[in-house]
Scaffold this motif. Structure first.
Motif, PDB file in Angstrom:
ATOM      1  N   VAL A  81       0.841  -1.197   0.000  1.00  0.00           N
ATOM      2  CA  VAL A  81       0.000   0.000   0.000  1.00  0.00           C
ATOM      3  C   VAL A  81       0.876   1.247   0.000  1.00  0.00           C
ATOM      4  N   LEU A  82       1.938   1.217   0.819  1.00  0.00           N
ATOM      5  CA  LEU A  82       2.834   2.365   0.885  1.00  0.00           C
ATOM      6  C   LEU A  82       3.643   2.531  -0.398  1.00  0.00           C
ATOM      7  N   TYR A 120       3.659   5.541  -5.050  1.00  0.00           N
ATOM      8  CA  TYR A 120       3.500   5.465  -6.500  1.00  0.00           C
ATOM      9  C   TYR A 120       2.688   6.651  -7.020  1.00  0.00           C
ATOM     10  N   ALA A 121       1.567   6.944  -6.350  1.00  0.00           N
ATOM     11  CA  ALA A 121       0.736   8.078  -6.766  1.00  0.00           C
ATOM     12  C   ALA A 121       1.522   9.380  -6.667  1.00  0.00           C
ATOM     13  N   ALA A 122       2.317   9.525  -5.603  1.00  0.00           N
ATOM     14  CA  ALA A 122       3.120  10.737  -5.434  1.00  0.00           C
ATOM     15  C   ALA A 122       4.183  10.854  -6.522  1.00  0.00           C
ATOM     16  N   ASN A 123       4.692   9.724  -6.984  1.00  0.00           N
ATOM     17  CA  ASN A 123       5.663   9.743  -8.073  1.00  0.00           C
ATOM     18  C   ASN A 123       5.015  10.176  -9.381  1.00  0.00           C
ATOM     19  N   LYS A 124       3.848   9.621  -9.666  1.00  0.00           N
ATOM     20  CA  LYS A 124       3.169   9.948 -10.916  1.00  0.00           C
ATOM     21  C   LYS A 124       2.710  11.401 -10.952  1.00  0.00           C
ATOM     22  N   THR A 148       1.345  -7.544   7.451  1.00  0.00           N
ATOM     23  CA  THR A 148       0.404  -6.568   8.018  1.00  0.00           C
ATOM     24  C   THR A 148      -0.655  -6.290   6.966  1.00  0.00           C
ATOM     25  N   LEU A 149      -1.851  -6.821   7.191  1.00  0.00           N
ATOM     26  CA  LEU A 149      -2.945  -6.654   6.242  1.00  0.00           C
ATOM     27  C   LEU A 149      -3.893  -5.574   6.748  1.00  0.00           C
ATOM     28  N   LEU A 150      -4.222  -4.638   5.884  1.00  0.00           N
ATOM     29  CA  LEU A 150      -5.002  -3.475   6.269  1.00  0.00           C
ATOM     30  C   LEU A 150      -6.472  -3.632   5.908  1.00  0.00           C
ATOM     31  N   SER A 151      -7.323  -3.044   6.728  1.00  0.00           N
ATOM     32  CA  SER A 151      -8.716  -2.882   6.336  1.00  0.00           C
ATOM     33  C   SER A 151      -8.787  -1.777   5.298  1.00  0.00           C
ATOM     34  N   TYR A 152      -9.920  -1.703   4.610  1.00  0.00           N
ATOM     35  CA  TYR A 152     -10.072  -0.638   3.624  1.00  0.00           C
ATOM     36  C   TYR A 152      -9.988   0.724   4.293  1.00  0.00           C
ATOM     37  N   ASP A 153     -10.568   0.862   5.482  1.00  0.00           N
ATOM     38  CA  ASP A 153     -10.498   2.128   6.209  1.00  0.00           C
ATOM     39  C   ASP A 153      -9.052   2.506   6.529  1.00  0.00           C
ATOM     40  N   GLU A 154      -8.226   1.520   6.841  1.00  0.00           N
ATOM     41  CA  GLU A 154      -6.815   1.801   7.136  1.00  0.00           C
ATOM     42  C   GLU A 154      -6.056   2.219   5.885  1.00  0.00           C
ATOM     43  N   VAL A 155      -6.450   1.688   4.741  1.00  0.00           N
ATOM     44  CA  VAL A 155      -5.867   2.142   3.476  1.00  0.00           C
ATOM     45  C   VAL A 155      -6.212   3.617   3.256  1.00  0.00           C
ATOM     46  N   ASN A 178      -1.863  -1.106  -9.180  1.00  0.00           N
ATOM     47  CA  ASN A 178      -0.445  -1.247  -8.858  1.00  0.00           C
ATOM     48  C   ASN A 178      -0.205  -1.779  -7.456  1.00  0.00           C
ATOM     49  N   TYR A 179      -1.117  -1.465  -6.500  1.00  0.00           N
ATOM     50  CA  TYR A 179      -0.839  -1.873  -5.121  1.00  0.00           C
ATOM     51  C   TYR A 179      -1.755  -2.956  -4.568  1.00  0.00           C
ATOM     52  N   ALA A 180      -2.973  -3.112  -5.095  1.00  0.00           N
ATOM     53  CA  ALA A 180      -3.930  -4.062  -4.518  1.00  0.00           C
ATOM     54  C   ALA A 180      -3.709  -5.444  -5.120  1.00  0.00           C
TER      55      ALA A 180
END
Length: 681
Positions: free
Chosen positions: A366-367, A373-377, A459-466, A518-520
């Motif tokens: 996710v990071l 990745y989004a910050a790079n683009k 470490t698996l995140l919930s959608y809210d944590e994403v 790219n991340y999911a």
């Protein structure tokens, strides 16, 4: 004459907080800092700052920009450094010793700032500065100082100033007490489960995290359901055992009411009354009027109008959702049933099971492949993990952030896991603030509260944590991109009802096709999240908005009720006051408590959001407009990112924030995109 850092280091070389850091970007030397360093560092920093202020105030030369305003900006650097390091520790990795220091320092800091901000002679020097010939940022600096002096009471008589000092000191003590008691209550309210069969519905990773939490709490072989700061708890979505859901819900919403923990209600009520008295001394009808006076919202009336406009539609949506939940349950529902059956309705209507998505949201992916990745683009940024640098806790990770041309932008620290020493919730803190005057670049930290899995497990995140990861990184970008000359204007030092705007915008990239592709990916198989699931997530966006908007508005309106008290008005019993306030605002729903109840509303009683919790929805008006602009202009592109960075993210507070928005958007904001987003039309 100010005291140079070299003089300080020669006098007290043993204290690393008093020596300029030799690390990249002036990262604090956490490996050398010990608890016993903080109090002496504060004492020295207070002394240095007062000497710097005296040199400005008592300067025999006529006041001008350089010897007054610019000198003021140079002053207090040591105190700011010590405070940034310490208060990050006190919220992210506290201890009884740290809490004792905080209890001692908070009123001292309040008194110290009062001695400066209530100084009539210092105010007079600022009033005498000739603004002609100064650039726009310098003129704004003087204007902001003058407005602040007047706003906090520099022009009042001595008797009123003395009462202000007393109120400010007491409020700092009560705020510290509320924060510490709230953390203790958060930890003590965790629900211990002895029978593992009651935990049916939790994922294997949730079970493992609960087992680790129990073992760390001295209860090996059992499971401990730890709490997060808001009323709604993640485990309520999936626990099949209704009685355990009840226990968890009640543990959450009863915190701070004296049932097996520390009662915080009286401290909250006392703070509200003192704030009302202070507002009257300063010439305002209420604390809410006072707080609104330096925000982007034009008036308290405009805030009340927005909240009252949104509440009826949100409640109607929530009531419609409640009917659907009861129909699915086959019986009337209780508050602890809401999240559980909401997920069932989501799955039945849209075929979306949020719990089943967690294997696709591994923290590092996710990071690295999502947030970064989004910050790079968008901005051309690259992130190099600096394992040679040490944070304030072993779990803190550090990345150097670089521009596309390879130039260094700053450091980003990530502290993602929950622990008993950390406040609940999520936040961004600066550790070093960018300024052209000092030549410093930004060092910022994101704090989250993700349950840590057993060693070796992902470490698996919930959608809210994403969502939280992207949101908090939006704050980080606001700090990292700062391009201001004066420290006062750096990064997120903008009006409180503007500060959430950039972070909310950054959430738009979570489901952006190129980013999520790219991340999911499944942490075991590396298979991407299926396209049909993404389409269903998009289709299900509005489900649950009734709940989300109503619980938020409940908290925002409760905040306003506490802080629109008139001086001398007695709120009476805090719980009765809370119920009456929600009822009057039309958001008292038995099935849906506000996101934060009075007894654990840290934002307004232990943070900087008193009378300002409305700012999330106020900022979202700008956010929704900005998302619409990105979509109209092609979305994830360097041209779009560079425009947003140049006109808004880098501006800090060196220009009026709403003017920065106009420079970016080309016009003022409309509320229509927000209403559409939340299904409130």
């Amino acid at each position: 004459m100010s005291i140079a850092p070299q003089q300080i280091s020669q006098e007290t070389p043993e204290n690393p907080l008093l020596v300029p850091s030799s690390l990249p970007y002036r990262l604090p030397e956490f490996s050398a800092i010990r608890t016993e360093h903080y109090l002496p560092a504060f004492e020295q920093a207070f002394t240095v700052h007062l000497a710097e202020i005296a040199a400005i105030r008592d300067n025999p030369e006529a006041a001008d920009f350089q010897n007054t305003a610019e000198a003021m900006e140079r002053s207090g650097a040591l105190l700011r450094h010590v405070a940034l390091v310490f208060f990050n520790i006190s919220s992210a990795d506290s201890s009884p010793e740290i809490q004792a220091i905080e209890s001692s320092v908070a009123p001292q800091l309040s008194a110290h700032m009062d001695s400066i901000q209530l100084d009539s002679k210092l105010f007079a020097r600022f009033a005498a500065i000739d603004l002609s010939g100064l650039n726009q940022e310098s003129q704004r600096l003087v204007s902001e100082y003058l407005a602040e002096f007047k706003r906090v009471g520099a022009t009042l008589g001595e008797a009123a100033k003395q009462r202000l000092r007393e109120i400010n000191s007491t409020l700092s003590e009560l705020s510290t007490q509320f924060s510490q008691d709230s953390l203790a209550n958060l930890n003590s309210a965790a629900v211990l489960v002895e029978d593992p069969e009651q935990l049916e519905g939790l994922s294997a990773h949730q079970l493992a995290a609960a087992a680790v939490a129990a073992e760390q709490a001295g209860q090996p072989g059992k499971h401990l359901l730890t709490l997060i700061q808001p009323s709604a708890q993640p485990a309520l979505e999936s626990l099949h055992n209704r009685d355990l859901r009840r226990r968890l819900f009640e543990a959450s919403v009863n915190r701070g009411q004296g049932i097996g923990d520390v009662r915080t209600l009286e401290a909250a009520a006392k703070m509200a009354k003192l704030r009302a008295e202070r507002a009257q001394l300063l010439g305002f009808a209420s604390h809410a009027d006072y707080e609104t006076s330096d925000q982007t919202a034009p008036s308290l009336g405009a805030i009340n109008s927005l909240l009252s406009q949104l509440a009826p539609a949100a409640v109607r949506n929530a009531q419609a959702e409640a009917e659907a939940l009861a129909e699915t349950a086959g019986h009337s529902i209780e508050p602890w049933d809401w999240s559980y059956y909401s997920e069932k309705v989501r799955k039945a209507r849209y075929d979306v099971d949020l719990a089943a998505l967690k294997p696709y949201f591994e923290l590092d992916r996710v990071l690295q492949d999502g947030v970064f990745y989004a910050a790079n683009k968008l901005y051309g940024l690259s992130f190099i993990e600096r394992k040679d640098l040490q944070g304030y806790h072993p779990e803190v990770r550090i990345w150097e952030v670089k521009n596309e041309d390879g130039s260094g932008l700053g450091l980003f620290l990530g502290d993602y896991y929950t622990r008993d020493s950390k406040n609940g919730g999520a936040w961004m803190n600066p550790l070093v603030e960018q300024s052209g005057l000092t030549g410093w670049q930004s060092v910022v930290v994101n704090n989250l509260n993700i349950s840590k899995p057993p060693a070796g497990e992902p470490t698996l995140l919930s959608y809210d944590e994403v969502v939280t990861c992207f949101h908090e990184f939006g704050h980080a970008l606001h700090g990292l991109f700062s391009q201001v000359h004066y420290p006062r204007f750096s990064g997120t030092s903008v009006p409180r009802d503007f500060v959430e705007y950039p972070s909310q915008v950054n959430e738009m990239w979570i489901l952006w096709p190129e980013v999520i592709a790219n991340y999911a990916r499944h942490y075991e198989s590396n298979e991407p999240l299926p396209q049909e699931v993404l389409e269903k997530l998009e289709a299900a966006k509005l489900w649950g908005e009734g709940f989300a908007t109503t619980e938020y508005l409940g908290a925002a309106l409760l905040d306003q009720a506490w802080h629109q008290l008139a001086a001398g008005e007695d709120p009476g019993d805090p719980l009765e006051f809370e119920a009456a306030a929600l009822r009057k605002a039309g958001v008292e729903l038995a099935l849906l408590p506000p996101r934060y109840r009075t007894s654990y509303f840290n934002h307004i009683f232990a943070g900087g959001y008193s009378a300002g919790y409305y700012s999330y929805i106020w900022s979202e008006v700008l956010d929704a407009e900005t998302v619409e602009w990105f979509e109209e202009n092609g979305g994830l592109s360097r041209d779009n990112g560079d425009h947003f960075r140049a006109e808004l993210l880098s501006a800090g507070n060196r220009i009026d924030p709403l003017q920065a928005f106009r420079n970016f958007r080309g016009r003022d904001a409309s509320i229509d995109p927000l209403l559409s987003r939340r299904g409130l039309r």
